[in-house]
Motif scaffolding. Structure first.
Motif, PDB file in Angstrom:
ATOM      1  N   TYR A 117       0.834  -1.204   0.000  1.00 35.68           N
ATOM      2  CA  TYR A 117       0.000   0.000   0.000  1.00 35.68           C
ATOM      3  C   TYR A 117       0.873   1.259   0.000  1.00 35.68           C
ATOM      4  O   TYR A 117       0.664   2.175  -0.800  1.00 35.68           O
ATOM      5  N   ARG A 121       0.443   3.601  -3.218  1.00 38.25           N
ATOM      6  CA  ARG A 121      -0.716   4.473  -2.991  1.00 38.25           C
ATOM      7  C   ARG A 121      -0.730   5.704  -3.878  1.00 38.25           C
ATOM      8  O   ARG A 121      -1.788   6.093  -4.367  1.00 38.25           O
ATOM      9  N   LEU A 126      -4.532   5.275  -4.490  1.00 39.18           N
ATOM     10  CA  LEU A 126      -5.274   4.485  -3.498  1.00 39.18           C
ATOM     11  C   LEU A 126      -5.948   5.351  -2.437  1.00 39.18           C
ATOM     12  O   LEU A 126      -7.015   5.009  -1.943  1.00 39.18           O
ATOM     13  N   ASP A 127      -5.320   6.468  -2.072  1.00 40.96           N
ATOM     14  CA  ASP A 127      -5.899   7.319  -1.028  1.00 40.96           C
ATOM     15  C   ASP A 127      -7.199   7.978  -1.464  1.00 40.96           C
ATOM     16  O   ASP A 127      -8.039   8.319  -0.642  1.00 40.96           O
ATOM     17  N   ALA A 134     -10.139   0.050  -3.360  1.00 41.33           N
ATOM     18  CA  ALA A 134      -8.722  -0.153  -3.036  1.00 41.33           C
ATOM     19  C   ALA A 134      -8.481  -1.586  -2.578  1.00 41.33           C
ATOM     20  O   ALA A 134      -7.495  -2.221  -2.959  1.00 41.33           O
ATOM     21  N   TYR A 138      -6.092  -4.475  -4.292  1.00 40.23           N
ATOM     22  CA  TYR A 138      -5.097  -5.229  -3.533  1.00 40.23           C
ATOM     23  C   TYR A 138      -5.335  -6.735  -3.689  1.00 40.23           C
ATOM     24  O   TYR A 138      -4.403  -7.501  -3.936  1.00 40.23           O
TER      25      TYR A 138
END
Length: 168
Positions: A117, A121, A126-127, A134, A138
């Motif tokens: 992550y 990210r 991803l944030d 997300a 993953y």
């Protein structure tokens, strides 16, 4: 009298005592300590804001209060963000994570996830995506990667500064 490490010191041996207090000073200046990525936790370590080498940390608390999650973050951050400073260059610096609650595979799974992550990210945004999206990304990634590749990745991430890390 010759000293063996610092477990035995003759207080009347001036050279031995000088050496001990030279190391006390270095420790007080924060040399050789370990910092986490959490400022508040570092502040709890005292004036140096570093945990001393050889220090044992015991994390008590009630069930489901993120004790293990915090502990996993600490061991990961110590290994990834601190450079070992060894008095004896022939020794290998060791970090040990010991949990009586969790299986080792769940600990390593979570460490893999956290490393992945943090590394991806920004590139994958991803944030800014919903948690479910997300997590799906993953999960897809983890099914596409071999066990050997995941093992190598965790070893590279945790060992990049020279620490040996053991999980019990």
């Amino acid at each position: 009298t010759r000293t063996r490490g610092y477990s035995e010191v003759d207080i009347f041996d001036e050279n031995a005592m000088t050496e001990v207090f030279k190391n006390v000073r270095l420790t007080q200046e924060g040399l050789g300590g370990l910092q986490t990525g959490m400022q508040g936790l570092n502040a709890m370590a005292g004036p140096t804001k570093k945990f001393s080498k050889g220090e044992t940390i015991f994390v008590p608390g009630s069930a489901f209060s993120f004790k293990t999650g915090t502990s996993k973050a600490i061991i990961r951050q110590w290994a990834m963000h601190n450079k070992p400073e060894m008095k004896d260059p022939n020794k290998i610096p060791l970090l040990v994570f010991w949990s009586v609650e969790n299986e080792t595979y769940t600990t390593l799974r979570d460490i893999y996830r956290a490393c992945w992550y943090l590394e991806n990210r920004d590139e994958l945004g991803l944030d800014s995506m919903p948690n479910e999206e997300a997590e799906d990304l993953y999960q897809k990634q983890i099914t596409d990667v071999s066990d050997a590749a995941m093992s190598t990745y965790v070893k590279q991430q945790l060992g990049r500064n020279g620490y040996q890390v053991k999980f019990v």
